[in-house]
Design an enzyme around this catalytic site. Structure first.
Site, PDB file in Angstrom:
ATOM      1  N   HIS A 159       1.570  -1.339   6.044  1.00  0.00           N
ATOM      2  CA  HIS A 159       1.453  -0.543   7.270  1.00  0.00           C
ATOM      3  C   HIS A 159       2.782   0.130   7.627  1.00  0.00           C
ATOM      4  O   HIS A 159       3.359  -0.096   8.691  1.00  0.00           O
ATOM      5  CB  HIS A 159       0.975  -1.402   8.442  1.00  0.00           C
ATOM      6  CG  HIS A 159       0.279  -0.598   9.507  1.00  0.00           C
ATOM      7  ND1 HIS A 159      -0.744  -1.093  10.262  1.00  0.00           N
ATOM      8  CD2 HIS A 159       0.469   0.686   9.936  1.00  0.00           C
ATOM      9  CE1 HIS A 159      -1.162  -0.167  11.121  1.00  0.00           C
ATOM     10  NE2 HIS A 159      -0.431   0.923  10.944  1.00  0.00           N
ATOM     11  N   GLU A 196      -4.532  -7.641   9.561  1.00  0.00           N
ATOM     12  CA  GLU A 196      -3.097  -7.560   9.264  1.00  0.00           C
ATOM     13  C   GLU A 196      -2.354  -8.667   9.999  1.00  0.00           C
ATOM     14  O   GLU A 196      -2.743  -9.017  11.122  1.00  0.00           O
ATOM     15  CB  GLU A 196      -2.546  -6.183   9.661  1.00  0.00           C
ATOM     16  CG  GLU A 196      -3.149  -5.048   8.860  1.00  0.00           C
ATOM     17  CD  GLU A 196      -2.581  -3.674   9.230  1.00  0.00           C
ATOM     18  OE1 GLU A 196      -1.733  -3.607  10.152  1.00  0.00           O
ATOM     19  OE2 GLU A 196      -2.961  -2.677   8.599  1.00  0.00           O
TER      20      GLU A 196
END
Length: 528
Positions: A279, A261
């Site tokens: 997220h 990420e």
């Protein structure tokens, strides 16, 4: 009086500042900018962060006065917990702050995947009305497989019950009975993979869970299955999932987390049957406020000298209210033990007797170690690094409990064996409604002396004139005796006198007393 300094390194809710209260000096910095962060850490007592601030060994070393790192969230990827522990810095987070938000998002992704909400939304906004293309499936009477049946997994199960589904759960740490109480059928992972119409993942990322739902697992699922991961990236193998969807072996998916990420490019993005979010599991106003308030409260406890039971690098669990008053007593007994022994034991038994043992008193072992090393090392000793100091110095400890206490409701004894084979013991208790701290035994001598800031212990051969000489020497030094008790051992003819005095006894006076009375041991301790 100087207030402890708390550094806010990232944007936190106003409720977080309110929860800190007026007892701290609050400063702000941009934690993501190292050129600002490192100098800002120089003299702070606590730092509050989220995910952008990296508290690595360099940052921890720059914070010479740091006592607490507080992460307003769940993950600790940006905190070097080992480095913090070695430095005696407590690390706290807010492990339950986002569980409701995470569970709700998982349910949302599951529904979105079932009904093709994301592609239908995109098509309609682009001007296309495609009712027939984006048909979906109901949840009613479907089997939902929950991989990981902890707090979030259980909340997901609770929320899905209203849809008339059957819940299957896989978790090697949950009993069949517990799962049944929550309306779930506990199964093996293979059974869950084979039977489920939907699978939602709620496991932490560990070496054991990394890639758990990968190519081999996906070969066992129904081709109509839809898989959701709102837990941790990497538990679900994204490449294997993309291949399975492309081959028609998996019908769809919903992902909020990714192995790397930020993730802005993935083969999963090519499939309309996959709904993704960046997220967002903890990204609700409520979760952020809960996280900030929770860690602010932990900071208050820690900087107030209290134990924070759920700190990630402090052993122990929740501390019962009945147990809390004894924490300070046992720490002081540890300091008295070291003063009397003159060294650190190779084995320390923390013996707790009485009705208090109906509660979990394991925190007292930690308190004893903290006291044991407080006056031994120049480095600050905390609940965090006390076990490390014990291990480095070859001191093993254990907790021993017994519900029976003959003379007092509760008694705690620190019994230690020294390197030369000799032993030392110190006992204490709390008495009366005001919970007065008392020493009630030293090396087999019975006492009952309230603890004081300044104490002294002298052992000698019992004979007339000793107490008079003791009083005279202290009087000549202008040291006032607040309390004194003498305990005798009739078998050996020896005696121990325990003193509390209004001011520290100068070293030369201590030496003079020892010489005058022919003392076997002369020990003083300043408990502050």
């Amino acid at each position: 009086m100087t207030k402890p300094v708390v550094l806010i390194a990232e944007e936190l809710s106003p409720a977080t500042i309110d929860a800190l209260g007026p007892d701290f000096e609050v400063r702000h910095t941009d934690g993501a900018d190292r050129s600002q962060l490192l100098p800002a850490l120089a003299d702070v007592d606590a730092v509050l962060i989220r995910s952008a601030t990296k508290m690595d060994p360099e940052a921890i070393a720059a914070a010479k006065s740091l006592k607490v790192i507080a992460r307003a969230g769940v993950g600790l990827d940006n905190v070097d917990v080992d480095a913090a522990t070695k430095a005696g810095v407590m690390v706290v987070n807010a492990p339950t702050s986002n569980i409701t938000s995470a569970a709700e998002l998982a349910v949302g992704l599951l529904l979105a995947a079932a009904r093709n909400i994301a592609p239908a939304n995109a098509a309609l906004k682009a001007g296309a009305w495609k009712r027939s293309k984006y048909g979906g499936v109901e949840l009613l009477e479907k089997k939902i497989g929950i991989v990981g049946f902890g707090r979030i997994g259980q909340l997901v199960a609770e929320r899905l019950k209203g849809f008339g589904v059957e819940i299957l759960a896989y978790d090697p740490y949950v009993s069949v009975q517990r799962a049944g109480q929550l309306g779930a059928r506990l199964v093996t992972l293979d059974e869950l993979l084979a039977e489920s119409d939907f699978i939602t993942i709620h496991l932490p990322k560990t070496p054991e869970t990394l890639g758990l739902i990968g190519k081999e697992a996906l070969a066992k699922v129904k081709p109509t299955v839809r898989i959701v991961n709102a837990a941790r990236g990497g538990v679900l193998d994204e490449e294997a999932l993309a291949e399975a969807i492309a081959d028609g072996r998996v019908a769809g998916a919903g992902l909020d987390v990714f192995a790397t990420e930020p993730c802005t490019d993935s083969p999963l993005f090519e499939h309309e049957s996959v709904v993704v979010t960046p997220h967002l599991g903890a990204s609700t106003d409520e979760a952020q406020e809960k996280a900030g308030v929770a860690v602010a409260r932990s900071v208050r406890l820690a900087l107030g000298g209290d134990l924070v039971p759920d700190a990630v690098n402090v052993s122990g669990g929740a501390v019962a209210e009945e147990v809390r008053p004894g924490i300070d007593l046992v720490e002081k007994l540890g300091r008295i033990f070291t003063a009397i022994a003159g060294s650190v034991p190779v084995q320390l038994d923390v013996e707790v007797r009485g009705e208090i043992t109906a509660h979990d008193v394991s925190v007292w072992e930690l308190s004893a170690l903290k006291g044991l090393f407080t006056d031994v090392t120049e480095d600050p000793v905390t609940y965090v690094n006390a076990p490390l100091l014990a291990a480095e110095r070859g001191c093993e400890s254990r907790l021993v409990t017994d519900a029976t206490s003959e003379e007092f409701r509760n008694v705690t004894t620190l019994h230690g064996t020294l390197a030369d084979g000799s032993s030392v013991s110190v006992s204490g208790t709390l008495t009366g409604p005001k919970m007065v701290q008392k020493v009630i035994g030293v090396n087999g001598y019975d006492l009952e002396v309230p603890l004081s800031s300044n104490m002294a212990f002298f052992s000698y051969v019992d004979r007339p004139g000793v107490i008079g000489a003791l009083g005279r020497l202290l009087g000549d030094a202008d040291v006032n005796i607040a309390a004194m008790q003498v305990s005798r051992n009739d078998d050996t003819g020896s005696a121990l006198v325990a003193l509390t005095v209004d001011s520290p006894i100068p070293d030369e006076v201590v030496a003079a007393i020892g010489a005058e009375i022919g003392a076997d041991t002369v020990r003083t301790v300043e408990l502050g």
